[in-house]
Design an enzyme around this catalytic site. Structure first.
Site, PDB file in Angstrom:
ATOM      1  N   ASP A 153       0.870  -1.172   0.000  1.00 26.44           N
ATOM      2  CA  ASP A 153       0.000   0.000   0.000  1.00 26.44           C
ATOM      3  C   ASP A 153       0.910   1.226   0.000  1.00 26.44           C
ATOM      4  O   ASP A 153       1.670   1.427   0.942  1.00 26.44           O
ATOM      5  CB  ASP A 153      -0.901   0.015   1.250  1.00 26.44           C
ATOM      6  N   GLU A 170      -0.636  -0.768  -4.613  1.00 25.28           N
ATOM      7  CA  GLU A 170      -1.863  -0.019  -4.304  1.00 25.28           C
ATOM      8  C   GLU A 170      -1.606   1.452  -4.101  1.00 25.28           C
ATOM      9  O   GLU A 170      -0.663   1.840  -3.418  1.00 25.28           O
ATOM     10  CB  GLU A 170      -2.523  -0.582  -3.045  1.00 25.28           C
ATOM     11  N   GLU A 181      -9.468   4.216  -2.780  1.00 25.54           N
ATOM     12  CA  GLU A 181      -9.986   4.509  -1.436  1.00 25.54           C
ATOM     13  C   GLU A 181     -10.213   6.008  -1.223  1.00 25.54           C
ATOM     14  O   GLU A 181     -11.031   6.396  -0.390  1.00 25.54           O
ATOM     15  CB  GLU A 181      -9.084   3.948  -0.349  1.00 25.54           C
ATOM     16  N   ASP A 195     -13.936   3.216  -0.331  1.00 24.25           N
ATOM     17  CA  ASP A 195     -14.254   3.084   1.086  1.00 24.25           C
ATOM     18  C   ASP A 195     -15.748   3.387   1.223  1.00 24.25           C
ATOM     19  O   ASP A 195     -16.206   4.459   0.788  1.00 24.25           O
ATOM     20  CB  ASP A 195     -13.424   4.073   1.907  1.00 24.25           C
ATOM     21  N   HIS A 223     -12.133  -0.607   0.522  1.00 23.17           N
ATOM     22  CA  HIS A 223     -11.113  -0.287   1.513  1.00 23.17           C
ATOM     23  C   HIS A 223     -11.740  -0.427   2.892  1.00 23.17           C
ATOM     24  O   HIS A 223     -12.841   0.067   3.131  1.00 23.17           O
ATOM     25  CB  HIS A 223     -10.647   1.156   1.289  1.00 23.17           C
ATOM     26  N   GLU A 266     -11.071  -6.554   2.627  1.00 19.35           N
ATOM     27  CA  GLU A 266      -9.884  -6.116   3.379  1.00 19.35           C
ATOM     28  C   GLU A 266     -10.175  -6.162   4.861  1.00 19.35           C
ATOM     29  O   GLU A 266     -11.270  -5.792   5.308  1.00 19.35           O
ATOM     30  CB  GLU A 266      -9.479  -4.686   3.010  1.00 19.35           C
TER      31      GLU A 266
HETATM   32  C1  LIG Z   1      -1.745   1.110   5.476  1.00 18.98           C
HETATM   33  C2  LIG Z   1      -2.057   2.338   4.660  1.00 18.98           C
HETATM   34  O1  LIG Z   1      -0.981   3.231   4.812  1.00 18.98           O
HETATM   35  C3  LIG Z   1      -3.309   3.041   5.125  1.00 18.98           C
HETATM   36  O2  LIG Z   1      -3.157   3.435   6.462  1.00 18.98           O
HETATM   37  C4  LIG Z   1      -4.503   2.144   4.986  1.00 18.98           C
HETATM   38  O3  LIG Z   1      -5.539   2.532   5.797  1.00 18.98           O
HETATM   39  C5  LIG Z   1      -5.172   2.113   3.615  1.00 18.98           C
HETATM   40  O4  LIG Z   1      -4.443   2.671   2.579  1.00 18.98           O
HETATM   41  C6  LIG Z   1      -5.604   0.702   3.298  1.00 18.98           C
HETATM   42  O5  LIG Z   1      -5.644   0.353   2.113  1.00 18.98           O
HETATM   43  O6  LIG Z   1      -5.949  -0.006   4.269  1.00 18.98           O
HETATM   44 MG   LIG Z   2      -4.840   1.658   0.704  1.00 16.21          MG
END
Ligand SMILES: C[C@H](O)[C@H](O)[C@@H](O)[C@@H](O)C(=O)O
Ligand SMILES: [Mg+2]
Length: 397
Positions: free
Chosen positions: A217, A243, A271, A294, A321, A341
């Site tokens: 990510d 990602e 997201e 999200d 997300h 996820e």
């Molecule tokens: C882990 C990532 O840096 C973000 O904090 C996360 O929340 C998001 O990008 C994800 O895809 O879960």
């Molecule tokens: Mg992410």
């Protein structure tokens, strides 16, 4: 037989809450989610170690409550805090009070187009999403049905999850189907940083074995050239997807990156994208292989239904997300959402804890990386608000 007529909406209320939950970046010291993660702010050394230092948790959680005339209350949580409370109380509430909760299409349309002159993405759509999710929760509670039943029912017996966190090796132990790691070093740290990223990936590949999904990510931190070089170097370690590598506004860059990455590696994003129009752009410009809206940020369930249908027509997977129960009730009903996820919110993460801990009482937690559809069998989204937590209502109307 008489048509069931539901009680009308009486009150809409908006509260702020601090400390984890829907604003899951709002964590204490030493949490993996705030440890030297690459971001667009990493070009400034003073903001490189901690995302909280530049304000990733400045908003906090928005709680939306919708009370019907018979006293039934639907609620939802998302990221938004005090400014989102203002939008809900001073602007959006007028489109709900006195209406039937079954009018969620007209209500969504009026919330969106009445705020289009200052909204369209980000905070305003977070607020609209919070209201929409609370409306679906209220509908489920009034009808005594789980939301997933109202969305068409389960298309499979169980949900399977990949885990997001700094320890994919623990995720594998816990039975998740894959592990998505935060990328720690961005372009500002040069070739040394890129080599450190690859060394971390190589280490996790050695710990997890050849077949376990490993993803990165990149939280909008890279440019097309760096992302391309990283993807090529990561190929030998079987990176499954890269990602959110670049800015959500750079649709052209994503289209180029998708052409540049090694065959078989997936490009994912979404997201921080919002509404059917934003996701139409991502798909028609062929920016990615998987879209990741999200549910609390893209427009809520009412909008995600439209986004998901569009993605299905484009042959794209929709893997929301995070989003906790709001994602689970959606994903279980969609053929083009084969997995979900799970954001690992334990500080290590060396334990599996509820994703929106501590805000949702009854929040289901995957066992062996899976959740049976029956775990969602409760009215609405199947959770109650933890009212032990201090809530503040900054505005009224
Ligand atoms: C882990 C990532 O840096 C973000 O904090 C996360 O929340 C998001 O990008 C994800 O895809 O879960
Ligand atoms: Mg992410």
């Amino acid at each position: 037989m008489a048509i069931v007529s539901l009680p009308k909406i009486k009150h809409v209320r908006a509260f702020t809450v601090r400390g984890g939950g829907a604003d899951y970046h709002d964590q204490g010291e030493g949490h993996w989610i705030d440890n030297h993660i690459a971001t667009p702010m990493s070009r400034y050394p003073e903001y490189r170690q901690s995302r909280q230092s530049f304000g990733i948790n400045v908003l906090g959680t928005l709680v939306v409550e919708i009370e019907a005339e018979d006293g039934t209350i639907g609620f939802a949580v998302t990221t938004g805090g005090e400014p989102a409370c203002f939008i809900v109380e001073k602007h959006l509430a007028r489109f709900l009070e006195g209406r039937s909760p079954t009018e969620y299409e007209k209500i969504w349309d009026q919330m969106y187009f009445s705020t289009q002159y200052y909204g369209r993405k980000g905070l305003v759509i977070n607020a609209i999403s919070g209201v929409d999710l609370a409306l679906w929760d209220l509908l489920g509670k009034l009808r005594q049905e789980p939301v997933y039943h109202m969305l068409g029912g389960a298309v499979r017996d169980e949900l399977q999850f990949y885990a997001t966190g700094a320890r994919p090796d623990k995720a594998k132990e816990f039975g998740f189907i894959g592990g998505k790691m935060p990328l720690h070093h961005g372009p500002a740290e040069g070739i040394e940083g890129l080599h450190k990223n690859i060394a971390e990936l190589a280490d996790m590949r050695a710990k997890c074995g050849d077949d376990f999904w490993l993803m990165w990510d990149c939280w909008m931190a890279l440019d097309v050239d760096y992302a391309t070089r990283l993807a090529i170097a990561a190929q030998e370690y079987g990176l499954k997807w890269i990602e959110e590598a670049i800015s959500p506004d750079d649709y052209w860059g994503y289209a180029q990156l998708k052409k540049n990455v090694p065959k078989g590696m997936l490009v994912t994003t979404g997201e921080h994208e919002a509404t059917r129009w934003g996701f139409r752009m991502l798909m028609e410009m062929d920016c990615c292989d998987i879209i990741q809206p999200d549910v609390g940020w893209c427009g809520g369930v009412t909008e995600l239904l439209k986004i998901s249908a569009l993605a299905d027509a484009h042959g794209k997977m929709v893997v929301p997300h995070g989003s906790s129960v709001y994602s689970y009730h959606f994903v279980i009903t969609r053929h083009n959402s084969p997995f979900a996820e799970y954001l690992m919110m334990h500080p290590g993460p060396t334990e599996v804890v509820p994703m929106f801990h501590p805000q949702l009482i009854g929040e289901p937690v995957p066992q062996n990386g899976r959740l049976k559809a029956s775990a969602l069998d409760a009215p609405g989204f199947g959770v109650e608000l933890n009212r032990e937590i201090a809530m503040h209502r900054p505005y009224t109307h």
